[in-house]
Design a protein around this motif. Structure first.
Motif, PDB file in Angstrom:
ATOM      1  N   CYS A  23       0.820  -1.210   0.000  1.00 43.29           N
ATOM      2  CA  CYS A  23       0.000   0.000   0.000  1.00 43.29           C
ATOM      3  C   CYS A  23       0.857   1.264   0.000  1.00 43.29           C
ATOM      4  CB  CYS A  23      -0.932   0.018   1.216  1.00 43.29           C
ATOM      5  SG  CYS A  23      -2.241  -1.208   1.152  1.00 43.29           S
ATOM      6  N   ILE A  24       2.078   1.161   0.496  1.00 46.22           N
ATOM      7  CA  ILE A  24       2.942   2.344   0.575  1.00 46.22           C
ATOM      8  C   ILE A  24       3.745   2.542  -0.709  1.00 46.22           C
ATOM      9  CG2 ILE A  24       4.897   3.402   1.783  1.00 46.22           C
ATOM     10  CD1 ILE A  24       3.893   1.971   4.339  1.00 46.22           C
ATOM     11  N   PRO A  90      -8.225  -2.836   4.238  1.00 43.42           N
ATOM     12  CA  PRO A  90      -9.297  -1.867   4.472  1.00 43.42           C
ATOM     13  C   PRO A  90      -8.924  -0.505   3.874  1.00 43.42           C
ATOM     14  CG  PRO A  90      -8.142  -2.349   6.511  1.00 43.42           C
ATOM     15  CD  PRO A  90      -7.576  -3.261   5.465  1.00 43.42           C
ATOM     16  N   GLU A  91      -9.907   0.224   3.441  1.00 42.78           N
ATOM     17  CA  GLU A  91      -9.679   1.526   2.808  1.00 42.78           C
ATOM     18  C   GLU A  91      -8.828   2.467   3.666  1.00 42.78           C
ATOM     19  OE1 GLU A  91      -9.395   4.246  -0.070  1.00 42.78           O
ATOM     20  OE2 GLU A  91     -10.175   2.217  -0.296  1.00 42.78           O
ATOM     21  N   PRO A  92      -9.041   2.515   4.991  1.00 43.03           N
ATOM     22  CA  PRO A  92      -8.170   3.390   5.787  1.00 43.03           C
ATOM     23  C   PRO A  92      -6.682   3.031   5.661  1.00 43.03           C
ATOM     24  CG  PRO A  92     -10.094   2.799   7.062  1.00 43.03           C
ATOM     25  CD  PRO A  92     -10.118   1.961   5.809  1.00 43.03           C
ATOM     26  N   LEU A  93      -6.362   1.761   5.548  1.00 43.84           N
ATOM     27  CA  LEU A  93      -4.965   1.354   5.379  1.00 43.84           C
ATOM     28  C   LEU A  93      -4.440   1.803   4.020  1.00 43.84           C
ATOM     29  CD1 LEU A  93      -2.397  -0.110   6.259  1.00 43.84           C
ATOM     30  CD2 LEU A  93      -3.407  -2.221   5.400  1.00 43.84           C
ATOM     31  N   VAL A  94      -5.250   1.674   3.000  1.00 49.38           N
ATOM     32  CA  VAL A  94      -4.839   2.114   1.661  1.00 49.38           C
ATOM     33  C   VAL A  94      -4.559   3.617   1.677  1.00 49.38           C
ATOM     34  CG1 VAL A  94      -5.577   2.350  -0.743  1.00 49.38           C
ATOM     35  CG2 VAL A  94      -6.083   0.233   0.527  1.00 49.38           C
ATOM     36  N   LYS A  95      -5.441   4.393   2.290  1.00 48.09           N
ATOM     37  CA  LYS A  95      -5.247   5.847   2.386  1.00 48.09           C
ATOM     38  C   LYS A  95      -4.007   6.188   3.204  1.00 48.09           C
ATOM     39  CE  LYS A  95     -10.062   7.159   1.823  1.00 48.09           C
ATOM     40  NZ  LYS A  95     -11.248   7.745   2.461  1.00 48.09           N
ATOM     41  N   LEU A  96      -3.806   5.485   4.301  1.00 44.72           N
ATOM     42  CA  LEU A  96      -2.633   5.715   5.139  1.00 44.72           C
ATOM     43  C   LEU A  96      -1.348   5.398   4.374  1.00 44.72           C
ATOM     44  CD1 LEU A  96      -1.662   6.514   7.990  1.00 44.72           C
ATOM     45  CD2 LEU A  96      -1.781   4.080   8.573  1.00 44.72           C
ATOM     46  N   ALA A 101       3.594   7.250   1.795  1.00 41.07           N
ATOM     47  CA  ALA A 101       4.425   7.351   0.596  1.00 41.07           C
ATOM     48  C   ALA A 101       4.702   8.809   0.262  1.00 41.07           C
ATOM     49  CB  ALA A 101       3.744   6.651  -0.572  1.00 41.07           C
ATOM     50  N   ALA A 102       3.686   9.638   0.366  1.00 42.79           N
ATOM     51  CA  ALA A 102       3.853  11.056   0.058  1.00 42.79           C
ATOM     52  C   ALA A 102       4.763  11.741   1.082  1.00 42.79           C
ATOM     53  CB  ALA A 102       2.495  11.743   0.003  1.00 42.79           C
ATOM     54  N   ALA A 103       4.595  11.421   2.351  1.00 37.90           N
ATOM     55  CA  ALA A 103       5.374  12.074   3.406  1.00 37.90           C
ATOM     56  C   ALA A 103       6.810  11.567   3.471  1.00 37.90           C
ATOM     57  CB  ALA A 103       4.694  11.867   4.767  1.00 37.90           C
ATOM     58  N   ASP A 104       6.985  10.266   3.376  1.00 40.76           N
ATOM     59  CA  ASP A 104       8.312   9.683   3.548  1.00 40.76           C
ATOM     60  C   ASP A 104       9.154   9.682   2.270  1.00 40.76           C
ATOM     61  OD1 ASP A 104       7.758   9.205   6.170  1.00 40.76           O
ATOM     62  OD2 ASP A 104       7.330   7.079   5.902  1.00 40.76           O
ATOM     63  N   PRO A 109       2.551   6.502  -4.265  1.00 38.82           N
ATOM     64  CA  PRO A 109       3.005   5.109  -4.362  1.00 38.82           C
ATOM     65  C   PRO A 109       2.953   4.598  -5.785  1.00 38.82           C
ATOM     66  CG  PRO A 109       0.847   5.219  -3.351  1.00 38.82           C
ATOM     67  CD  PRO A 109       1.326   6.630  -3.519  1.00 38.82           C
ATOM     68  N   VAL A 110       3.847   3.691  -6.087  1.00 38.72           N
ATOM     69  CA  VAL A 110       3.889   3.063  -7.392  1.00 38.72           C
ATOM     70  C   VAL A 110       2.875   1.934  -7.397  1.00 38.72           C
ATOM     71  CG1 VAL A 110       5.350   1.816  -9.024  1.00 38.72           C
ATOM     72  CG2 VAL A 110       6.333   3.589  -7.553  1.00 38.72           C
TER      73      VAL A 110
END
Length: 111
Positions: A23-24, A90-96, A101-104, A109-110
Motif C-alpha cells: 500500500c505504501i 481496508p480503505e483506511p490502510l490504503v489511504k494511510l 508514501a507522500a510524506a516519507d 506510491p507506485v
C-alpha cells in the motif's frame, strides 16, 4: 503451547506478502513477496501426539466452518490459516499507505 497443554485458537493471515508495504510503495515491488509455505501443515512438526487441529480457510464458508470447529473443540489447539487476496486491505490502510508514501518518499506510491 502444546507441551504446556494450552488450547488457543491461532490465526495466520496469509495475504501472500506484506500488504502494508504494498500500500505504501507499490503492489508489485518484489521485496514484498515472501516464500510460499504450507502454513496449514506447520503445526504437524510440533504435534507428534496429534493434539492440534489445522485448517486452511480459502473462503468465508471454510472460515466459518473452522470457527465452528474451534467452538466445539476447546480441548485442542486450533490453527487456522486464513487465505486472503494479496491486496485485501481496508480503505483506511490504503489511504494511510498513500499518505506515508507522500510524506516519507515525496511521491505517490507506485502501483
Amino acid at each position: 503451547m502444546l507441551r504446556h497443554g494450552l488450547h488457543p485458537v491461532i490465526f495466520l493471515i496469509n495475504n501472500d506478502g506484506y500488504t502494508v508495504e504494498r500500500c505504501i510503495l507499490g503492489a508489485d515491488a518484489g521485496y514484498n513477496n515472501i516464500a510460499t509455505w504450507r502454513y496449514d501443515r506447520l503445526v504437524e512438526a510440533f504435534d507428534p501426539q496429534n493434539l492440534a487441529i489445522t485448517v486452511k480457510a480459502n473462503t468465508e464458508d471454510t472460515l466459518a466452518a473452522a470457527l465452528e470447529t474451534a467452538r466445539g473443540n476447546r480441548d485442542w489447539l486450533m490453527f487456522i490459516e486464513a487465505v486472503m487476496e494479496r491486496l485485501d486491505a481496508p480503505e483506511p490502510l490504503v489511504k494511510l499507505g498513500k499518505a506515508f508514501a507522500a510524506a516519507d518518499y515525496h511521491h505517490a506510491p507506485v502501483s
